[in-house]
Scaffold this active site. Structure first.
Site, PDB file in Angstrom:
ATOM      1  N   THR A 100       0.868  -1.181   0.000  1.00 17.58           N
ATOM      2  CA  THR A 100       0.000   0.000   0.000  1.00 17.58           C
ATOM      3  C   THR A 100       0.907   1.234   0.000  1.00 17.58           C
ATOM      4  O   THR A 100       2.119   1.131   0.137  1.00 17.58           O
ATOM      5  CB  THR A 100      -0.918   0.031   1.244  1.00 17.58           C
ATOM      6  OG1 THR A 100      -0.114   0.283   2.418  1.00 17.58           O
ATOM      7  CG2 THR A 100      -1.666  -1.291   1.417  1.00 17.58           C
ATOM      8  N   ALA A 120       3.269  -1.043   4.628  1.00 14.89           N
ATOM      9  CA  ALA A 120       2.537   0.151   5.087  1.00 14.89           C
ATOM     10  C   ALA A 120       3.546   1.289   5.129  1.00 14.89           C
ATOM     11  O   ALA A 120       4.640   1.137   5.694  1.00 14.89           O
ATOM     12  CB  ALA A 120       1.936  -0.083   6.459  1.00 14.89           C
ATOM     13  N   ILE A 124       7.662  -2.144   6.730  1.00 17.75           N
ATOM     14  CA  ILE A 124       7.613  -0.684   6.778  1.00 17.75           C
ATOM     15  C   ILE A 124       8.148  -0.094   5.483  1.00 17.75           C
ATOM     16  O   ILE A 124       9.287  -0.372   5.073  1.00 17.75           O
ATOM     17  CB  ILE A 124       8.435  -0.136   7.968  1.00 17.75           C
ATOM     18  CG1 ILE A 124       7.900  -0.689   9.294  1.00 17.75           C
ATOM     19  CG2 ILE A 124       8.421   1.409   7.965  1.00 17.75           C
ATOM     20  CD1 ILE A 124       6.493  -0.255   9.648  1.00 17.75           C
ATOM     21  N   LYS A 125       7.318   0.721   4.829  1.00 17.31           N
ATOM     22  CA  LYS A 125       7.692   1.348   3.561  1.00 17.31           C
ATOM     23  C   LYS A 125       8.249   2.747   3.838  1.00 17.31           C
ATOM     24  O   LYS A 125       7.644   3.531   4.580  1.00 17.31           O
ATOM     25  CB  LYS A 125       6.466   1.452   2.669  1.00 17.31           C
ATOM     26  CG  LYS A 125       6.724   1.171   1.192  1.00 17.31           C
ATOM     27  CD  LYS A 125       5.427   1.244   0.415  1.00 17.31           C
ATOM     28  CE  LYS A 125       5.591   0.727  -0.989  1.00 17.31           C
ATOM     29  NZ  LYS A 125       4.366   0.920  -1.797  1.00 17.31           N
ATOM     30  N   LEU A 126       9.417   3.019   3.266  1.00 22.61           N
ATOM     31  CA  LEU A 126      10.119   4.282   3.510  1.00 22.61           C
ATOM     32  C   LEU A 126      10.514   4.925   2.187  1.00 22.61           C
ATOM     33  O   LEU A 126      10.924   4.210   1.265  1.00 22.61           O
ATOM     34  CB  LEU A 126      11.391   4.004   4.322  1.00 22.61           C
ATOM     35  CG  LEU A 126      11.179   3.338   5.689  1.00 22.61           C
ATOM     36  CD1 LEU A 126      12.385   2.490   6.060  1.00 22.61           C
ATOM     37  CD2 LEU A 126      10.902   4.386   6.752  1.00 22.61           C
TER      38      LEU A 126
END
Ligand code: G3P
Length: 217
Positions: A27, A56, A82-84
């Protein structure tokens, strides 16, 4: 190749996850906005549907904010990734989170050099955006190829997650190059299975079978 679904639409995810062909979900803030739902609530539901990693994305742009938001997101479920963003702050946060054993997905990647930095930061996944490069008349697939070569040269463990996938040819070409994952919009996922000769062939088989008057079982 792993197939992730690129959506926050839980009905689409539920439907395709039932095929057994879905290995994860990605997402981003735009997909969350499109879902019309609270990020924590919709992400929690997605994590309950899919066993694989669910990316996310943080929305902070500073290191401390990213670490704080990552702590909130990681609490949602064990399969949170974790999307960064691919910025220096994002890379610093990736280094910290990856060293703690948190799955990370560095996104908004548009060059091999950016992907090299993400691998050095210990990213679990790197998300080069094929479609958006193509939109500018650049060659998104060439970037995937360059990243594959560089990662193989140094045996980096970061997985190439082909993103901004717009066509079935993007999936095929990324697979031919050896991308580890493709994150695919549901509409494109549905197109992967379609071929007019398959449909025509099945119709012909069933028409001939009808003529036999037989039933199996
Ligand atoms: O995973 C990134 C993807 O959601 C972006 O796709 O089509 O907006 O470039 P697109």
């Amino acid at each position: 190749m792993k197939f992730f679904l690129d959506t926050a639409d839980v009905e689409e995810i539920r439907d395709l996850n039932d095929t057994g062909l879905v290995d994860g979900v990605t997402t981003n803030p735009s997909l969350i906005m499109k879902s019309g739902r609270d990020i924590i609530e919709v992400t929690r539901e997605i994590c309950s549907i899919v066993d694989g990693p669910v990316s996310a994305e943080v929305t902070a742009t500073d290191y401390n904010g990213m670490i704080e938001e990552a702590a909130v997101l990681a609490k949602i479920a064990d399969n949170i990734c974790i999307k960064l963003p691919l910025t220096m702050e994002g890379l610093k946060a990736c280094k910290t989170l990856s060293s703690r054993g948190q799955q990370t997905n560095v996104t908004l990647c548009f060059s091999a050099n950016q992907a090299l930095l993400a691998a050095k930061a210990g990213a679990t996944y790197i998300s080069p955006f094929i479609g958006r490069l193509d939109d500018l008349g650049l060659d998104g697939m060439e970037v995937i190829e360059e990243i594959r070569t560089i990662y193989d040269n140094y045996d980096f463990k970061t997985q190439i997650l082909a993103a901004s996938v717009r066509t079935v040819n993007h999936v095929k070409d990324a697979a031919l190059i050896g991308a580890d994952v493709a994150t695919i919009p549901p509409s494109t996922m549905h197109k992967l299975v379609k071929h007019m000769l398959t449909d025509a062939g099945l119709s012909a088989f069933l028409a001939d079978w009808e003529k036999t008057g037989q039933k199996i079982g």
